[in-house]
Design a protein around this motif. Sequence first.
Motif, PDB file in Angstrom:
ATOM      1  N   UNK A 169       0.814  -1.220   0.000  1.00 42.36           N
ATOM      2  CA  UNK A 169       0.000   0.000   0.000  1.00 42.36           C
ATOM      3  C   UNK A 169       0.848   1.271   0.000  1.00 42.36           C
ATOM      4  N   UNK A 170       1.842   1.310   0.873  1.00 38.36           N
ATOM      5  CA  UNK A 170       2.676   2.513   0.983  1.00 38.36           C
ATOM      6  C   UNK A 170       3.428   2.783  -0.325  1.00 38.36           C
ATOM      7  N   UNK A 171       4.016   1.722  -0.887  1.00 36.91           N
ATOM      8  CA  UNK A 171       4.741   1.854  -2.160  1.00 36.91           C
ATOM      9  C   UNK A 171       3.793   2.290  -3.277  1.00 36.91           C
ATOM     10  N   UNK A 172       2.595   1.735  -3.287  1.00 32.40           N
ATOM     11  CA  UNK A 172       1.629   2.108  -4.323  1.00 32.40           C
ATOM     12  C   UNK A 172       1.243   3.579  -4.214  1.00 32.40           C
ATOM     13  N   UNK A 173       1.097   4.053  -2.982  1.00 31.41           N
ATOM     14  CA  UNK A 173       0.740   5.465  -2.799  1.00 31.41           C
ATOM     15  C   UNK A 173       1.903   6.385  -3.171  1.00 31.41           C
ATOM     16  N   UNK A 174       3.130   5.927  -2.935  1.00 29.21           N
ATOM     17  CA  UNK A 174       4.299   6.718  -3.376  1.00 29.21           C
ATOM     18  C   UNK A 174       4.246   6.899  -4.887  1.00 29.21           C
ATOM     19  N   UNK A 175       3.931   5.809  -5.574  1.00 20.66           N
ATOM     20  CA  UNK A 175       3.830   5.886  -7.033  1.00 20.66           C
ATOM     21  C   UNK A 175       2.694   6.825  -7.464  1.00 20.66           C
ATOM     22  N   UNK A 176       1.535   6.695  -6.831  1.00 11.46           N
ATOM     23  CA  UNK A 176       0.378   7.515  -7.239  1.00 11.46           C
ATOM     24  C   UNK A 176       0.632   9.000  -6.975  1.00 11.46           C
ATOM     25  N   UNK A 177       1.348   9.269  -5.889  1.00 16.14           N
ATOM     26  CA  UNK A 177       1.725  10.658  -5.575  1.00 16.14           C
ATOM     27  C   UNK A 177       2.584  11.244  -6.685  1.00 16.14           C
ATOM     28  N   UNK A 178       3.524  10.423  -7.136  1.00 19.08           N
ATOM     29  CA  UNK A 178       4.425  10.848  -8.212  1.00 19.08           C
ATOM     30  C   UNK A 178       3.662  10.975  -9.529  1.00 19.08           C
ATOM     31  N   UNK A 179       2.866   9.958  -9.854  1.00 14.56           N
ATOM     32  CA  UNK A 179       2.196   9.908 -11.157  1.00 14.56           C
ATOM     33  C   UNK A 179       1.148  11.017 -11.282  1.00 14.56           C
ATOM     34  N   UNK A 180       0.415  11.238 -10.191  1.00 16.48           N
ATOM     35  CA  UNK A 180      -0.630  12.276 -10.229  1.00 16.48           C
ATOM     36  C   UNK A 180      -0.144  13.591  -9.627  1.00 16.48           C
ATOM     37  N   UNK A 181       1.155  13.787  -9.649  1.00 13.61           N
ATOM     38  CA  UNK A 181       1.802  15.058  -9.299  1.00 13.61           C
ATOM     39  C   UNK A 181       1.292  15.658  -7.985  1.00 13.61           C
ATOM     40  N   UNK A 189      -3.300  10.258   2.147  1.00 14.52           N
ATOM     41  CA  UNK A 189      -3.366   8.812   2.413  1.00 14.52           C
ATOM     42  C   UNK A 189      -1.971   8.297   2.769  1.00 14.52           C
ATOM     43  N   UNK A 190      -0.988   8.751   1.986  1.00 14.51           N
ATOM     44  CA  UNK A 190       0.388   8.318   2.181  1.00 14.51           C
ATOM     45  C   UNK A 190       0.898   8.743   3.553  1.00 14.51           C
ATOM     46  N   UNK A 191       0.549   9.959   3.931  1.00 14.27           N
ATOM     47  CA  UNK A 191       1.004  10.491   5.224  1.00 14.27           C
ATOM     48  C   UNK A 191       0.424   9.711   6.408  1.00 14.27           C
ATOM     49  N   UNK A 192      -0.767   9.168   6.210  1.00  9.37           N
ATOM     50  CA  UNK A 192      -1.432   8.444   7.296  1.00  9.37           C
ATOM     51  C   UNK A 192      -0.798   7.086   7.585  1.00  9.37           C
ATOM     52  N   UNK A 193       0.029   6.611   6.667  1.00 12.14           N
ATOM     53  CA  UNK A 193       0.582   5.267   6.820  1.00 12.14           C
ATOM     54  C   UNK A 193       2.037   5.306   7.262  1.00 12.14           C
ATOM     55  N   UNK A 194       2.453   4.239   7.940  1.00 16.85           N
ATOM     56  CA  UNK A 194       3.870   4.122   8.257  1.00 16.85           C
ATOM     57  C   UNK A 194       4.356   2.755   7.791  1.00 16.85           C
ATOM     58  N   UNK A 195       5.670   2.600   7.768  1.00 17.11           N
ATOM     59  CA  UNK A 195       6.263   1.391   7.185  1.00 17.11           C
ATOM     60  C   UNK A 195       5.886   0.111   7.916  1.00 17.11           C
ATOM     61  N   UNK A 196       5.680   0.214   9.206  1.00 13.94           N
ATOM     62  CA  UNK A 196       5.459  -1.015   9.978  1.00 13.94           C
ATOM     63  C   UNK A 196       3.989  -1.425  10.057  1.00 13.94           C
ATOM     64  N   UNK A 197       3.110  -0.617   9.438  1.00 13.40           N
ATOM     65  CA  UNK A 197       1.682  -0.873   9.570  1.00 13.40           C
ATOM     66  C   UNK A 197       1.183  -2.024   8.704  1.00 13.40           C
ATOM     67  N   UNK A 198       0.231  -2.773   9.237  1.00 13.64           N
ATOM     68  CA  UNK A 198      -0.526  -3.700   8.398  1.00 13.64           C
ATOM     69  C   UNK A 198      -1.734  -2.921   7.885  1.00 13.64           C
ATOM     70  N   UNK A 199      -1.750  -2.634   6.593  1.00  9.99           N
ATOM     71  CA  UNK A 199      -2.792  -1.754   6.034  1.00  9.99           C
ATOM     72  C   UNK A 199      -3.988  -2.540   5.502  1.00  9.99           C
ATOM     73  N   UNK A 200      -3.879  -3.844   5.541  1.00 12.42           N
ATOM     74  CA  UNK A 200      -4.919  -4.690   4.952  1.00 12.42           C
ATOM     75  C   UNK A 200      -5.736  -5.397   6.033  1.00 12.42           C
ATOM     76  N   UNK A 201      -6.959  -5.785   5.763  1.00 14.19           N
ATOM     77  CA  UNK A 201      -7.644  -5.661   4.487  1.00 14.19           C
ATOM     78  C   UNK A 201      -8.091  -4.234   4.234  1.00 14.19           C
ATOM     79  N   UNK A 202      -8.256  -3.909   2.950  1.00 11.98           N
ATOM     80  CA  UNK A 202      -8.942  -2.661   2.611  1.00 11.98           C
ATOM     81  C   UNK A 202     -10.383  -3.038   2.268  1.00 11.98           C
ATOM     82  N   UNK A 203     -11.184  -2.058   1.942  1.00 17.19           N
ATOM     83  CA  UNK A 203     -12.572  -2.348   1.567  1.00 17.19           C
ATOM     84  C   UNK A 203     -12.711  -2.204   0.058  1.00 17.19           C
ATOM     85  N   UNK A 204     -13.397  -3.139  -0.557  1.00 18.24           N
ATOM     86  CA  UNK A 204     -13.529  -3.065  -2.014  1.00 18.24           C
ATOM     87  C   UNK A 204     -14.185  -1.757  -2.449  1.00 18.24           C
TER      88      UNK A 204
END
Length: 231
Positions: A169-181, A189-204
Amino acid sequence: MFKVVPIPILNDNYIWTIIHDKMTVVIDPGLSDPVLKYHHENNLDLTSILITHHHHDHIGGVNEITNQFNVPVYAPYHKKFNFKYHQVQENSKIQLFDNKLELSVIEVPGHTLEHIIYHGNELLFCGDTLFSFGCGRIFEGSFGQMYDSLKKIKSIDPNSKVYCTHEYTLKNLEFLKYYFKDNEFYKNKHQDLSKSMITLPSLLKDELESNPFLNSSFEEFKKLREAKDLF
Ligand SMILES: [Fe+2]
């Protein structure tokens, strides 16, 4: 009624374990020891194994585990599988926990050609096809196949919890931040997460709203996936 817990393995994999009444079902056991240890320590009885695709970090533990627990393994057909399994395909229904939980199979070629996912009872085990804010790398299929597979996921109950195999999740948000400037939404969303977090499950339903791999046109999807591969 059904609890789902992650057994973390390797760098960023989760072996999702459904627990009901001291019985369990594990999905994609890439290693055996952590699964056996978890069951031993918590006095749990493994009853079935589900496999989404043939990559080693999803099946590496099957032989060792089935040596100790004589349980059925459900998997799509793949010529490389060296364990006994019940072959399942599109629309197969799997009865778990003495018929208390039924999961259905959807074929989702793209990441690999035989990749399948399991869903039912507001649970979605999607292997390496859908990730939170991302989707799997296209190793064997075409962009068109992956796009169509993700489209199939959109028809699943939006209240489903999404259990992906990797913590990306964190890596994906880093990419989206870059891609969508520096888009504010992804930035926050990226700021809310940290490296050690279990971010899953998400909701569909959240993924349907904010995962661009799910809600883009085919051309946009192709560009996005290509950019992600280079990121
Ligand atoms: Fe994979």
